[in-house]
Design a protein around this motif. Structure first.
Motif, mmCIF file in Angstrom:
data_model
loop_
_atom_site.group_PDB
_atom_site.id
_atom_site.type_symbol
_atom_site.label_atom_id
_atom_site.label_comp_id
_atom_site.label_asym_id
_atom_site.label_seq_id
_atom_site.Cartn_x
_atom_site.Cartn_y
_atom_site.Cartn_z
ATOM 1 N N VAL A 49 0.865 -1.192 0.000
ATOM 2 C CA VAL A 49 0.000 0.000 0.000
ATOM 3 C C VAL A 49 0.898 1.236 0.000
ATOM 4 O O VAL A 49 1.692 1.438 0.928
ATOM 5 N N LEU A 50 0.793 2.058 -1.028
ATOM 6 C CA LEU A 50 1.643 3.240 -1.161
ATOM 7 C C LEU A 50 1.052 4.442 -0.433
ATOM 8 O O LEU A 50 1.745 5.151 0.279
ATOM 9 N N TRP A 51 -0.233 4.670 -0.647
ATOM 10 C CA TRP A 51 -0.925 5.742 0.056
ATOM 11 C C TRP A 51 -2.419 5.563 -0.112
ATOM 12 O O TRP A 51 -2.877 4.782 -0.946
ATOM 13 N N ARG A 52 -3.137 6.292 0.731
ATOM 14 C CA ARG A 52 -4.592 6.233 0.661
ATOM 15 C C ARG A 52 -5.164 7.620 0.900
ATOM 16 O O ARG A 52 -4.831 8.272 1.886
ATOM 17 N N LYS A 53 -5.990 8.075 -0.025
ATOM 18 C CA LYS A 53 -6.688 9.340 0.107
ATOM 19 C C LYS A 53 -8.093 9.134 -0.444
ATOM 20 O O LYS A 53 -8.292 9.172 -1.655
#
Length: 245
Positions: A49-53
């Motif tokens: 998981v790289l990022w979450r927005k």
């Protein structure tokens, strides 16, 4: 980066690929919550998981290639399929995730409804639907829940040589029927079932797996049609149903 590729898109969610990054856009944040937590808990290789927005989740591509695609012979070796079976067994032996799974209560009514739609709409002949409904009923039975992936399509397990390098798309993960996972992975690839079970390493009722092939195809066909997919393509759901005749 050569551009943006649409991997899949419908009115519930979309997945885009930008270089080595996948962007998953989902209006249901609870589904994304499940995906992130399932990847954290699963004892098998999963994407980073790289990022979450919200509503976007960015994950890294996994190395290797998918076990196959519907309608095409699998490029993976028997040993790769056995490795996939061993990975699935490891997942199924893990502690259950702490959220509720789908219940089988009412599945018989759903099956009756979808079979009626397929016949009444002229999508499939009645004898084909009736025969597969008869087979499908064997899947509606008591079972002991396991940590189930829940959407283990053949395109969702990646291998490099004979090693599993990643299992993707965890939004349907939950306590569930282990044979549903095994059936989902071998849908349209019946010839690979023996190799998969050799790696899974336990006595499995193949008739129940075949029942899940019919049940899954009957239940999914209307949704696929209404969301722009074609279950009549070679090797897809309609061919699976016809192969039971």
């Amino acid at each position: 980066m050569e551009g943006v590729m649409v991997v899949v898109a419908h009115n519930e969610r979309a997945t885009l690929r930008v270089g080595d990054v996948f962007l998953k856009v989902d209006s249901d944040q609870a589904r994304i919550d499940v995906e992130v937590e399932a990847m954290r808990l699963a004892p098998v290789p999963t994407p980073e998981v790289l990022w979450r927005k919200p509503p976007v989740l960015a994950i890294a591509a996994v190395p290797g290639q998918a076990l196959g695609r519907l309608g095409e012979p699998s490029p993976a070796s028997p040993a790769a399929w056995a490795a996939a079976g061993a990975a699935i067994r490891k997942l199924h032996d893990a502690p259950l995730p702490p959220w509720a799974g789908k219940k089988l209560v009412g599945l018989d009514a759903e099956l009756e409804r979808e079979c009626a739609w397929l016949v009444d709409s002229g999508v499939l002949p009645a004898d084909l639907v009736d025969r597969n409904r008869e087979i499908a009923e064997a899947a509606i039975r008591p079972w002991t829940p396991v940590f189930m992936h829940g959407d283990l399509q053949v395109t969702h397990i990646f291998t490099d040589g004979d090693e599993v390098t990643g299992v993707i798309d965890w939004s349907e993960a939950a306590p569930g029927d282990p044979l549903f996972d095994l059936a989902s992975l071998t849908l349209g690839h019946e010839e690979c079932l023996g190799d998969l079970l050799a790696g899974y390493g336990t006595d499995v009722d193949r008739d129940v797996i075949r029942a899940w092939w019919s049940l899954r195809s009957l239940l999914a066909s209307r949704w696929l049609i209404e969301h722009g997919f074609d279950p009549s393509l070679p090797g897809c759901e309609f061919d699976v149903l016809k192969s039971r005749m």
